[in-house]
Scaffold this motif. Structure first.
Motif, mmCIF file in Angstrom:
data_model
loop_
_atom_site.group_PDB
_atom_site.id
_atom_site.type_symbol
_atom_site.label_atom_id
_atom_site.label_comp_id
_atom_site.label_asym_id
_atom_site.label_seq_id
_atom_site.Cartn_x
_atom_site.Cartn_y
_atom_site.Cartn_z
ATOM 1 N N ALA A 62 0.839 -1.199 0.000
ATOM 2 C CA ALA A 62 0.000 0.000 0.000
ATOM 3 C C ALA A 62 0.877 1.254 0.000
ATOM 4 O O ALA A 62 1.609 1.499 0.946
ATOM 5 N N GLY A 63 0.777 2.042 -1.062
ATOM 6 C CA GLY A 63 1.665 3.194 -1.201
ATOM 7 C C GLY A 63 3.077 2.746 -1.492
ATOM 8 O O GLY A 63 4.037 3.298 -0.959
ATOM 9 N N GLY A 64 3.218 1.747 -2.376
ATOM 10 C CA GLY A 64 4.499 1.058 -2.561
ATOM 11 C C GLY A 64 5.548 1.805 -3.351
ATOM 12 O O GLY A 64 6.687 1.346 -3.426
ATOM 13 N N GLY A 65 5.211 2.926 -3.964
ATOM 14 C CA GLY A 65 6.220 3.735 -4.651
ATOM 15 C C GLY A 65 6.974 2.972 -5.722
ATOM 16 O O GLY A 65 6.379 2.367 -6.618
ATOM 17 N N THR A 66 8.302 2.986 -5.633
ATOM 18 C CA THR A 66 9.153 2.341 -6.639
ATOM 19 C C THR A 66 9.294 0.843 -6.405
ATOM 20 O O THR A 66 10.092 0.187 -7.077
ATOM 21 N N GLY A 67 8.544 0.313 -5.449
ATOM 22 C CA GLY A 67 8.530 -1.132 -5.244
ATOM 23 C C GLY A 67 9.743 -1.696 -4.523
ATOM 24 O O GLY A 67 10.060 -2.882 -4.671
ATOM 25 N N ARG A 68 10.390 -0.888 -3.711
ATOM 26 C CA ARG A 68 11.587 -1.367 -3.012
ATOM 27 C C ARG A 68 11.258 -2.573 -2.126
ATOM 28 O O ARG A 68 12.026 -3.532 -2.033
ATOM 29 N N TRP A 69 10.091 -2.558 -1.471
ATOM 30 C CA TRP A 69 9.762 -3.650 -0.553
ATOM 31 C C TRP A 69 8.986 -4.760 -1.247
ATOM 32 O O TRP A 69 9.119 -5.936 -0.878
ATOM 33 N N TYR A 85 0.057 -0.741 -4.945
ATOM 34 C CA TYR A 85 -0.978 0.288 -5.113
ATOM 35 C C TYR A 85 -0.369 1.625 -4.718
ATOM 36 O O TYR A 85 0.130 1.782 -3.587
ATOM 37 N N ASP A 86 -0.377 2.584 -5.654
ATOM 38 C CA ASP A 86 0.292 3.857 -5.364
ATOM 39 C C ASP A 86 -0.386 4.987 -6.131
ATOM 40 O O ASP A 86 -0.980 4.780 -7.198
ATOM 41 N N LEU A 87 -0.254 6.183 -5.586
ATOM 42 C CA LEU A 87 -0.875 7.382 -6.142
ATOM 43 C C LEU A 87 -0.146 7.892 -7.383
ATOM 44 O O LEU A 87 -0.732 8.597 -8.203
ATOM 45 N N THR A 88 1.145 7.538 -7.535
ATOM 46 C CA THR A 88 2.002 8.202 -8.504
ATOM 47 C C THR A 88 2.558 7.236 -9.546
ATOM 48 O O THR A 88 3.485 6.474 -9.257
ATOM 49 N N PRO A 89 2.033 7.242 -10.765
ATOM 50 C CA PRO A 89 2.530 6.338 -11.805
ATOM 51 C C PRO A 89 4.024 6.489 -12.073
ATOM 52 O O PRO A 89 4.697 5.510 -12.415
ATOM 53 N N ALA A 90 4.560 7.693 -11.912
ATOM 54 C CA ALA A 90 5.999 7.881 -12.128
ATOM 55 C C ALA A 90 6.825 7.060 -11.152
ATOM 56 O O ALA A 90 7.935 6.633 -11.478
ATOM 57 N N ALA A 95 8.801 0.338 -10.289
ATOM 58 C CA ALA A 95 8.492 -0.975 -9.713
ATOM 59 C C ALA A 95 8.248 -1.992 -10.819
ATOM 60 O O ALA A 95 8.713 -3.144 -10.733
ATOM 61 N N ARG A 96 7.537 -1.600 -11.862
ATOM 62 C CA ARG A 96 7.290 -2.505 -12.983
ATOM 63 C C ARG A 96 8.604 -2.894 -13.658
ATOM 64 O O ARG A 96 8.817 -4.051 -14.032
ATOM 65 N N GLU A 97 9.478 -1.901 -13.828
ATOM 66 C CA GLU A 97 10.762 -2.176 -14.485
ATOM 67 C C GLU A 97 11.588 -3.158 -13.652
ATOM 68 O O GLU A 97 12.209 -4.081 -14.209
ATOM 69 N N LYS A 98 11.580 -2.989 -12.333
ATOM 70 C CA LYS A 98 12.293 -3.918 -11.450
ATOM 71 C C LYS A 98 11.747 -5.334 -11.603
ATOM 72 O O LYS A 98 12.504 -6.304 -11.693
ATOM 73 N N ALA A 99 10.419 -5.439 -11.614
ATOM 74 C CA ALA A 99 9.784 -6.756 -11.702
ATOM 75 C C ALA A 99 10.148 -7.452 -13.005
ATOM 76 O O ALA A 99 10.431 -8.657 -13.029
ATOM 77 N N GLU A 100 10.168 -6.697 -14.101
ATOM 78 C CA GLU A 100 10.527 -7.284 -15.390
ATOM 79 C C GLU A 100 11.996 -7.688 -15.413
ATOM 80 O O GLU A 100 12.350 -8.781 -15.893
ATOM 81 N N ARG A 101 12.851 -6.837 -14.851
ATOM 82 C CA ARG A 101 14.289 -7.107 -14.875
ATOM 83 C C ARG A 101 14.663 -8.314 -14.025
ATOM 84 O O ARG A 101 15.589 -9.049 -14.340
ATOM 85 N N HIS A 102 13.917 -8.516 -12.929
ATOM 86 C CA HIS A 102 14.265 -9.588 -11.996
ATOM 87 C C HIS A 102 13.366 -10.819 -12.116
ATOM 88 O O HIS A 102 13.487 -11.748 -11.323
ATOM 89 N N GLY A 103 12.471 -10.807 -13.091
ATOM 90 C CA GLY A 103 11.755 -12.019 -13.417
ATOM 91 C C GLY A 103 10.548 -12.360 -12.573
ATOM 92 O O GLY A 103 10.156 -13.529 -12.514
ATOM 93 N N VAL A 109 1.327 -7.029 -9.769
ATOM 94 C CA VAL A 109 0.464 -6.093 -10.495
ATOM 95 C C VAL A 109 0.634 -4.714 -9.872
ATOM 96 O O VAL A 109 0.697 -4.584 -8.647
ATOM 97 N N CYS A 110 0.723 -3.678 -10.707
ATOM 98 C CA CYS A 110 0.793 -2.298 -10.212
ATOM 99 C C CYS A 110 -0.512 -1.581 -10.568
ATOM 100 O O CYS A 110 -0.980 -1.666 -11.709
ATOM 101 N N GLN A 111 -1.066 -0.873 -9.601
ATOM 102 C CA GLN A 111 -2.343 -0.181 -9.829
ATOM 103 C C GLN A 111 -2.284 1.214 -9.232
ATOM 104 O O GLN A 111 -1.852 1.400 -8.084
ATOM 105 N N GLU A 112 -2.737 2.187 -9.996
ATOM 106 C CA GLU A 112 -2.797 3.564 -9.508
ATOM 107 C C GLU A 112 -4.033 3.755 -8.641
ATOM 108 O O GLU A 112 -5.111 3.234 -8.951
ATOM 109 N N GLY A 113 -3.872 4.513 -7.550
ATOM 110 C CA GLY A 113 -5.038 4.795 -6.730
ATOM 111 C C GLY A 113 -4.701 5.563 -5.474
ATOM 112 O O GLY A 113 -3.565 5.565 -5.008
ATOM 113 N N ASP A 114 -5.714 6.203 -4.948
ATOM 114 C CA ASP A 114 -5.646 6.974 -3.704
ATOM 115 C C ASP A 114 -5.930 6.027 -2.538
ATOM 116 O O ASP A 114 -6.937 5.309 -2.545
ATOM 117 N N LEU A 115 -5.058 6.018 -1.524
ATOM 118 C CA LEU A 115 -5.282 5.151 -0.373
ATOM 119 C C LEU A 115 -6.562 5.504 0.372
ATOM 120 O O LEU A 115 -7.139 4.654 1.044
#
Length: 287
Positions: A62-69, A85-90, A95-103, A109-115
């Motif tokens: 929740a509010g995962g940002g760049t997906g570090r965790w 789930y995060d407010l900011t697509p940027a 996070a999506r790029e990390k997931a693709e790079r690391h398999g 799944v990444c989803q835009e939204g207000d907590l």
């Protein structure tokens, strides 16, 4: 005293849009490396062993940002799948790029939204683990309402884990910078660490316990860390480190000794008030 309004969604989105490309550079700051290792130790000791293994588990960042965790959990536990789930697509573009790079793109799944609307936006979804780390709960309009919504997304027996800014540490930090007025605001429950960051909520252990219990959760642990070292002003920036902390933590053997000392304090209730951040593990009753 009037602590003033929390930042608006537009202010928060603008703030994090501006930091997205460099956000993961905090991994080069020795203090935050220490803090991250302690958070991972706490997860490894108090959270991950309680999650399903044979059938795997599902998490919500929740509010995962760049997906570090999300990244750390997905790579450590290949039996897991999750939703960031995060407010900011940027931010979650990284996070999506990390997931693709690391398999593990097929497991995240990444989803835009207000907590503030997470319960409605994720209606019907259920998770074994929901977590929000660092300032996420600080930036929402009503932390108690968001905790209630996140609680409703848990499976019976599921865990809600929060790592949030301490009211008392914020006051100490601002007094150390000579900002008495800001420290007064911190003690009233609001504030910030720099002039450029959005205004946010700050928390106490008892306040967190009450919010989780009102949401129908059982509070299993409230802790706080780091407790022996605090960040300086440089650690509030994406680059640079306070000289004394860089010198101390930059020496590998000293880093390991400090990490060992801090790990020995994890989960100790009588150290919680000294924590830079507060760590909460709560569970949804099974029946």
């Amino acid at each position: 005293m009037n602590a003033g309004p929390v930042a608006t969604l537009d202010e928060i989105r603008t703030y994090f849009n501006g930091k997205a490309d460099a956000y993961d550079d905090v991994d080069a700051q020795p203090y935050w490396v220490l803090s991250d290792e302690l958070l991972w130790s706490a997860l490894s000791e108090f959270v991950l062993p309680r999650l399903p293994e044979a059938e795997g588990f599902r998490f919500l960042d929740a509010g995962g940002g760049t997906g570090r965790w999300s990244h750390r959990i997905a790579t450590a536990r290949p039996d897991s799948s999750g939703l960031l789930y995060d407010l900011t697509p940027a931010m979650f573009g990284h996070a999506r790029e990390k997931a693709e790079r690391h398999g593990y793109a097929d497991r995240l799944v990444c989803q835009e939204g207000d907590l503030g609307q997470v319960g409605e936006n994720l209606a019907g979804e259920r998770f074994d683990l929901v977590f929000n780390f660092h300032n996420v709960l600080g930036f929402v309009d009503s932390p108690a309402d968001v905790i209630t919504q996140l609680s409703g997304l848990l499976k019976p027996g599921g865990l809600l884990v929060s790592f949030v800014p301490s009211r008392w540490h914020a006051a100490w930090f601002n007094l150390a910078l000579g900002q008495t007025g800001e420290a007064e605001r911190n003690l009233a429950g609001r504030g910030r660490f720099t002039e450029t960051m959005p205004d946010m909520h700050l928390f106490t252990p008892e306040q967190l316990r009450t919010m989780h219990e009102v949401a129908g959760l059982q509070v299993d642990l409230i802790s706080g860390f780091p407790v022996l070292l605090y960040p300086g002003y440089q650690e509030t920036q994406l680059h640079g480190s306070t000289r004394s902390l860089a010198d101390l933590l930059g020496e590998p053997s000293a880093f390991e000794r400090i990490l060992t000392m801090e790990r020995g304090l994890l989960g100790m209730s009588d150290t919680v008030g000294r924590g830079n951040n507060l760590f909460v593990v709560a569970s949804r009753p099974s029946n």
